[in-house]
Design a protein around this motif. Structure first.
Motif: not given
Length: 809
Positions: A325-330, A639-648
């Protein structure tokens, strides 16, 4: 005489022995003959042994995220994940099963006749077939050729014959691998589990090759009696059989004394994976994801393999497919965690439980990166990320403002009037539609930016009226909003989301992603690739972007939608700390039955709906909180760390994209929010000014003349023009608007007058007589050297030609 009498008994004894021998030989002959005859009859009904049949058992379809994390599986008759090589079973599992089931596996030819003799003796004693004595090869035949496990002499003989034949055809490692794949481990997590790989993942959350000796022995204990030895931390029977297998492994020199002692000390029952052992409606931590995969995959399989949908459904359940799938597990983990936080939702009342639907897609190509279908699948299986609901004001940017910008009808600094209007409505009780704002007030003249930022309805309706609802409907269709009804194409209610159909969070996410991707829309997709059990690709996604808006339009829209978060007057101002990163739009429906927020940037787009399954007004959140509102859910996710990582990860912009930025095609201007002209000192003093972006050539070139400084005085609590008879101490020089007064509809209450009408230049003079100090429409005489109004002329804007049709047509 004596000698003769002695010989007679001896002759009689020999005859008896001969008779007995003949009876025994005859009995043996009959028995052997009967056995051969019986065996021959069983051979006639012997199933054909095809080694390929051993691999043709139903296999689970496995579903993975884009980063190769396991998401779940589909299985018609249980979870099966066959190993492709004996090496994948690791060092300890094969040894544990050999020690537990068949210590001479590598030395016999498929059948252990001494063990069969012992088993036959036990069968005669019990006068029934109690089993036992089967080698691993026989058990493989029993599991694959005789899955019903019937206990008869015929089945036992056929099992022996087939085991001998299988050993002749196949190598020992192949037989052992097929046996480990065919084993049944009972129910785990609510599903039937087959094979050591599935059992290892369920029990310990790790692959079979990674198990310790103690864990391998624990799994080897289960297939003997799956019900008695079910995986539970308090199962003493399982612990005893595990200890027995470990001791066998040591005695057979499969384990050193040190390794044995370490395995005995290891508390493997305490290390079970509880999340995967507890019953679950789907074999997945993310059942809403699996639901969507189950909807999309059969169609893709049917089209790829030219089969019927029913055949494709069977393929999905039994053919061991591999779906990526296209799902990002984080991100999926972050969305799942946020959705389960009760503090973000209103307390249930009157048996109503507030729900939410979240769709998170990649802005560049609408890959579905995470899904929040609901708060708890076990309580509510409705996937709210796909549910069609009324969109409210969340439609305004897509079908009103962006199409008008695209047609060059307006700019962010253009002026619109938020004034009361009646519209004919044959469906209304009084045949009149009187649209109001969320605050039940009208605010008068304002810029397009302010109208969108504060989500006022009157300006949106007027703009859609100017470009025609059919145009907005065309844009909605081009952006994948297929839930709108055909009747909506002729309704001005479309401007404020008053539609007969509905939209889903996933549809809105992909539509808004076009603003972050230079105006190109890509339909959302969840499945990236499907492979068969041999690794052959049978489907590969090829997303296709469709140009809908110009880059200039999306640049202006994003700039305005950033104001929705950044401005204290914006409807999403509680998210102002995220304004530099996100743009977005809120939306609510009548009586606050549906609440929306869609946020996006160049990397990600998030769409959130909140409300009740049965439409019901959403109560106000506790003071000072965002509980029960999409803004609160979005803030928690952002504000989750997963979102911060995904933005990068997803937010990298190439040099080519930077070079093609439309920024250079725009100019900024300081404008009056009442006239649209350049702001004068009077506009600034009245706080009717803002900075706006304009396409080059469309920016205002003259200064505002609408704001005027007028001498007034108060009379009976109203402002009147000051005159030569007004006492100097009572004169006030104030800034008023020199704007055309719209006639008030007599059917409307005076309370609906626009707020800026109070700032229109008074028409009455001081009743005490005298000549007005400043004539109506005439500004006081300023100094020619200091007042910019001295050189101003009427506003001129260079018009741009309207586009004849939407760009995708």
């Amino acid at each position: 005489m004596q000698r003769r009498s002695e010989r007679i008994p001896k002759k009689t004894s020999r005859k008896r022995r001969r008779a007995r021998l003949m009876v025994l030989v005859s009995t043996l002959a009959v028995t052997v003959g009967s056995a051969f005859a019986l065996t021959a009859s069983y051979v006639k009904t012997l199933p054909t042994l095809d080694p390929n049949t051993l691999n043709e058992t139903s296999q689970s379809t496995l579903v993975y995220s884009a980063d190769q994390q396991w998401l779940g599986c589909f299985a018609a008759d249980g979870d099966r994940r066959p190993l492709k090589s004996l090496r994948d079973a690791g060092a300890w599992l094969p040894r544990a099963f050999i020690a537990a089931e068949d210590k001479d596996f590598f030395h016999h030819h498929g059948v252990d006749f001494s063990a069969i003799a012992r088993s036959a003796f036990q069968d005669m004693k019990s006068r029934s077939i109690v089993g036992g004595g089967s080698t691993i090869t026989q058990q493989l035949v029993k599991l694959t050729i005789f899955p019903r496990q019937q206990r008869t002499i015929e089945r036992k003989i056929q099992e022996i014959l087939l085991a001998l034949e299988l050993e002749r055809r196949e190598a020992k490692p192949t037989i052992l691998l097929q046996y480990l794949n065919a084993l049944y481990f009972g129910k785990m997590g609510g599903v039937q589990v087959y094979g050591v790989e599935s059992a290892a993942l369920h029990a310990f959350g790790k692959h079979a090759r990674d198990l310790t000796p103690a864990q391998a022995a624990l799994l080897a204990a289960i297939p003997n009696q799956p019900t008695r030895f079910a995986l539970r931390a308090d199962n003493v029977h399982l612990a005893r059989r595990q200890a027995y297998i470990l001791s066998r492994m040591r005695n057979l020199q499969m384990l050193s004394n040190a390794a044995y002692r370490h395995a005995v000390i290891e508390q493997s029952l305490a290390h079970l994976n509880p999340e995967r052992l507890h019953p679950a409606p789907y074999e997945s931590m993310y059942p809403y994801v699996m639901t969507q995969v189950s909807r999309e995959a059969p169609t893709l399989i049917a089209n790829a393999l030219q089969m019927t949908p029913l055949e494709a459904e069977l393929q999905l359940q039994t053919r061991g497919l591999h779906i990526v799938t296209t799902i990002d597990s984080r991100l999926q983990r972050a969305v799942h965690a946020v959705m389960t936080q009760d503090r973000l939702f209103l307390t249930a009342k009157d048996r109503l439980r507030e729900e939410a639907g979240v769709a998170l897609v990649s802005t560049a190509d609408s890959r579905v990166l995470a899904i929040g279908g609901g708060r708890d699948f076990t309580q509510n299986e409705v996937d709210h990320s796909l549910a069609l609901r009324q969109p409210g004001s969340s439609l305004k940017p897509l079908i009103v403002y962006a199409p008008a910008l695209d047609a060059h009808r307006l700019t962010p600094g253009s002026i619109v009037d938020d004034a009361p209007r009646n519209f004919p409505d044959p469906n209304a009780q009084n045949h009149i539609w009187f649209p109001k704002n969320w605050d039940s007030k009208f605010h008068g003249l304002m810029t397009v930016r302010d109208a969108l930022m504060q989500s006022y309805n009157g300006p949106a309706i007027s703009i859609l009226e100017g470009i025609h609802p059919a145009t907005g409907y065309q844009y909605a269709e081009a952006l994948g909003l297929h839930g709108l009804a055909r009747e909506d194409a002729m309704s001005l209610g479309l401007a404020i989301g008053g539609i007969r159909g509905g939209v889903s969070p996933l549809e809105l996410a992909s539509a808004y992603a076009a603003f972050g991707h230079d105006g190109s829309y890509t339909p959302p997709h969840l499945i990236e690739r499907i492979e068969d059990r041999d690794g052959h690709v049978i489907y590969q996604a090829h997303p296709h972007a469709i140009p809908v808006f110009s880059r200039a339009t999306t640049h202006m829209m994003t700039n305005m939608l950033q104001s929705v978060l950044a401005s204290p007057y914006g409807t999403a101002y509680p998210l102002h700390t995220l304004a530099g990163t996100w743009a977005g739009k809120t939306g609510t429906t009548d009586e606050n039955r549906d609440a929306w927020f869609i946020g996006y940037n160049r990397a990600l787009t998030v769409s959130i709906w909140m409300g009740y399954d049965l439409p019901h007004p959403i109560p106000d959140a506790p003071r000072g909180t965002l509980t029960g509102h999409p803004l609160g859910l979005f803030s928690a996710l952002a504000h989750t760390k997963e979102m911060a990582q995904a933005l990068r990860t997803y937010g990298r912009i190439t040099q080519a994209e930077k070079a093609g930025s439309p920024d250079a095609a725009f100019v900024r201007a300081h404008v009056c929010t009442k006239s649209g002209a350049l702001a004068s000192p009077y506009c600034i003093a009245a706080k009717d000014d803002e900075w706006d972006e304009f396409p080059k050539g469309s920016e205002p070139t003259s200064v505002c003349l609408m704001h005027r400084q007028i001498a007034v005085t108060s009379y009976q609590h109203q402002w009147v023009l000051a005159t030569t008879e007004t006492p100097p101490a009572e004169i006030r020089w104030m800034i008023f608007l020199d704007r055309r007064v719209m006639p008030q509809d007599k059917a409307l209450d005076k309370k609906y007058e626009p707020l800026d009408w109070k700032m229109i230049i008074p028409t009455r003079a001081d009743p005490r007589g005298g000549t007005p100090l400043c004539e109506i429409g005439e500004a006081p005489e300023p100094s020619a050297s200091t007042d910019p109004l001295n050189q101003a002329s009427s506003m001129t804007v260079t018009p741009l030609p309207p586009s004849p049709s939407p760009p995708w047509r």
